[in-house]
Write an enzyme that holds these catalytic residues in place. Structure first.
Site, PDB file in Angstrom:
ATOM      1  N   GLN A 215      10.224  42.033  25.117  1.00 27.99           N
ATOM      2  CA  GLN A 215       9.182  42.859  24.513  1.00 27.99           C
ATOM      3  C   GLN A 215       9.741  43.384  23.195  1.00 27.99           C
ATOM      4  O   GLN A 215      10.523  44.342  23.172  1.00 27.99           O
ATOM      5  CB  GLN A 215       8.811  44.011  25.439  1.00 27.99           C
ATOM      6  CG  GLN A 215       8.483  43.587  26.875  1.00 27.99           C
ATOM      7  CD  GLN A 215       7.123  42.937  27.001  1.00 27.99           C
ATOM      8  OE1 GLN A 215       6.106  43.519  26.639  1.00 27.99           O
ATOM      9  NE2 GLN A 215       7.098  41.725  27.527  1.00 27.99           N
ATOM     10  N   GLY A 256      -0.650  49.624  28.551  1.00 32.47           N
ATOM     11  CA  GLY A 256       0.217  48.463  28.560  1.00 32.47           C
ATOM     12  C   GLY A 256       0.504  47.913  27.171  1.00 32.47           C
ATOM     13  O   GLY A 256      -0.068  48.344  26.163  1.00 32.47           O
ATOM     14  N   HIS A 257       1.376  46.913  27.146  1.00 33.00           N
ATOM     15  CA  HIS A 257       1.796  46.326  25.872  1.00 33.00           C
ATOM     16  C   HIS A 257       0.631  45.640  25.156  1.00 33.00           C
ATOM     17  O   HIS A 257      -0.249  45.061  25.765  1.00 33.00           O
ATOM     18  CB  HIS A 257       2.962  45.358  26.072  1.00 33.00           C
ATOM     19  CG  HIS A 257       2.704  44.232  27.023  1.00 33.00           C
ATOM     20  ND1 HIS A 257       3.716  43.470  27.563  1.00 33.00           N
ATOM     21  CD2 HIS A 257       1.569  43.732  27.540  1.00 33.00           C
ATOM     22  CE1 HIS A 257       3.200  42.542  28.352  1.00 33.00           C
ATOM     23  NE2 HIS A 257       1.904  42.689  28.357  1.00 33.00           N
ATOM     24  N   ASN A 258       0.672  45.760  23.830  1.00 33.38           N
ATOM     25  CA  ASN A 258      -0.292  45.118  22.927  1.00 33.38           C
ATOM     26  C   ASN A 258      -1.704  45.702  22.995  1.00 33.38           C
ATOM     27  O   ASN A 258      -2.632  45.125  22.410  1.00 33.38           O
ATOM     28  CB  ASN A 258      -0.395  43.609  23.167  1.00 33.38           C
ATOM     29  CG  ASN A 258       0.929  42.897  23.027  1.00 33.38           C
ATOM     30  OD1 ASN A 258       1.840  43.386  22.373  1.00 33.38           O
ATOM     31  ND2 ASN A 258       1.045  41.744  23.648  1.00 33.38           N
ATOM     32  N   SER A 276      -2.894  43.916  26.225  1.00 34.01           N
ATOM     33  CA  SER A 276      -3.722  43.158  25.283  1.00 34.01           C
ATOM     34  C   SER A 276      -5.210  43.501  25.363  1.00 34.01           C
ATOM     35  O   SER A 276      -6.048  42.733  24.893  1.00 34.01           O
ATOM     36  CB  SER A 276      -3.515  41.653  25.471  1.00 34.01           C
ATOM     37  OG  SER A 276      -2.159  41.304  25.228  1.00 34.01           O
TER      38      SER A 276
END
Length: 354
Positions: A215, A256-258, A276
Site C-alpha cells: 500500500q 478503506g484504501h483509495n 475504491s
C-alpha cells in the site's frame, strides 16, 4: 443540573449583541439588554440560557421553560410565552449552533491535555521537521523526519506524526492520534485515537496463503474536515485516499484504501466504507451503514442507518435497507412486514387472514 466544571458559562452577552452575531432579529427591542451566558435544551433552560424550537411539538415544553431567550422561526413566535424574549431566525438550528460556539469556543475542538504554549520538553521532534510559529506540541508527542506543521496547529499529547507528513495551519491533532503518509489541509480537527495513513487491507490468494499487497499511496485530507474519535482512514494502495473539504466524520468510522470522498459530506458513527468507493459531494450516511468497494455514490445522496450498499446510487436519491433501494420502497416493505407480523400474532396457526 449541577455546574459543569469542564465548560464554564460565558461572561455574558446582551441579546442585541447575540442577535447581531447570529444575523437574526429581536422580536421586541425592549429585550435588547437582557444578558445571556449559555445554551441549554428547552426542557431545562433557566435564566441566562438560550434555547431553540423547530416545530409546534415544543408547545408543552415552552409552558414550563424559564430561558432568557428562545430562537425560532417567525412562524413559531406565537408559541413562545410572552415573558420569554424571542430571537427570530430563518434557520434556528444553525443559529443555535452558532450561539453554542460563541459561548463555548473551547468546546469546538479537542481539549488541550496540558497547559503547553510551545514545545513540551518531553516531545520528540526530528531535527529536520519544520514547525511554523505558534505550533504547540504537547508532552510525549513524536514528530518524524521532514514533517511540516503549519502555524497555530496543536499536536496533542502522545500523538505520532510520521515522516514527511504535512499538516496545515490552525489544525487540532488530539491526544493519542497517529498521522502517517498524509497531507492535511488547514483547519482540520482530528479527535482522540484517530488513525490516518496506516496500510489498507489488500491481499492476493497464493499457493501458501494470503500474499500482502503493498500500500504505497497517501491520504489527502482537505481544509476544514473533522474526524471523530477512533476513526481509521487507510492510505491508498497505489492511488490516494481523499477526504473532501468540509466533510464531517463521526467516531469509529472505517474508510478503506483509495476511497474518494467529496466535499461537505456527513458520515455517522460505525460506517464502514470499503476500498475504491467514490462518494460525491454533500452525501449523508447514517450510522452503521456498510458500503461495498468499487461503487459510486452520487452527489447529495442520503442513506438510512444500517443500510447495505451493494451497487451504485444515483445522485440526489434517498436509500435504505439491505440491500439498499429507494427509501420509499424500503419503508413500504418494512410497513408490510410489520402488518404481516401483527396478523400472525392474531392467528395462532400462523396463517394470515384471506
Amino acid at each position: 443540573m449541577e455546574q459543569n466544571v469542564f465548560f464554564l458559562p460565558h461572561e455574558g452577552l446582551k441579546l442585541a449583541e447575540l442577535a447581531e452575531f447570529l444575523g437574526a432579529e429581536l422580536a421586541n427591542s425592549d429585550h435588547a439588554d437582557i444578558v445571556v451566558r449559555s445554551v441549554a435544551p428547552i426542557n431545562r433552560a433557566r435564566a441566562g440560557d438560550v434555547c431553540y424550537i423547530l416545530s409546534r411539538r415544543n408547545r408543552d415544553e415552552l409552558a414550563t421553560c424559564e430561558a432568557s431567550a428562545v430562537i425560532c422561526d417567525k412562524a413559531l413566535a406565537d408559541l413562545v410565552p410572552p415573558h420569554i424574549p424571542v430571537v427570530l431566525s430563518s434557520n434556528p438550528h444553525a443559529a443555535f449552533a452558532m450561539a453554542g460556539g460563541l459561548f463555548y469556543p473551547a468546546a469546538l475542538r479537542p481539549v488541550a491535555i496540558s497547559g503547553e504554549s510551545g514545545i513540551a520538553p518531553s516531545a520528540v521532534i526530528d531535527p529536520s521537521a519544520k514547525l511554523e510559529k505558534g505550533v504547540i506540541v504537547e508532552p510525549l508527542a513524536v514528530i518524524g523526519a521532514h514533517a511540516e506543521i503549519g502555524e497555530g496547529t496543536r499536536i496533542g499529547a502522545n500523538s505520532v506524526i510520521g515522516p514527511n507528513v504535512k499538516i496545515g495551519r490552525h489544525c487540532s491533532i488530539a491526544a493519542g492520534a497517529s498521522v502517517l503518509c498524509a497531507l492535511i489541509g488547514n483547519g482540520v480537527i482530528v479527535h482522540n485515537g484517530v488513525r490516518i495513513g496506516q496500510d489498507g487491507f489488500g491481499y492476493a490468494p497464493g499457493p501458501r496463503g494470503m500474499i500482502k499487497i503493498v500500500q504505497i499511496g497517501r491520504v489527502i485530507i482537505q481544509d476544514n474536515v473533522e474526524i471523530g474519535a477512533n476513526t481509521t482512514i487507510d492510505r491508498g494502495a497505489m492511488d490516494d485516499t481523499v477526504i473532501g473539504e468540509g466533510t464531517k466524520i463521526d467516531n469509529q468510522v472505517q474508510i478503506g484504501h483509495n476511497v474518494q470522498m467529496g466535499r461537505h459530506c456527513a458520515i455517522v458513527a460505525q460506517v464502514g466504507i470499503a476500498g475504491s468507493t467514490k462518494i460525491g459531494n454533500g452525501v449523508q450516511i447514517g450510522g452503521q451503514v456498510g458500503i461495498k468497494g468499487h461503487v459510486t455514490i452520487g452527489d447529495g445522496v442520503q442513506i438510512a442507518a444500517k443500510s447495505g450498499i451493494m451497487t451504485d446510487l444515483a445522485a440526489g436519491g434517498q436509500y435504505g435497507g439491505v440491500p439498499a433501494r429507494p427509501l420509499k420502497d424500503y419503508l413500504r416493505e418494512a410497513a408490510q412486514q410489520v402488518s404481516k407480523s401483527k396478523l400472525r400474532g392474531r392467528n395462532p396457526g400462523g396463517k394470515e387472514n384471506d
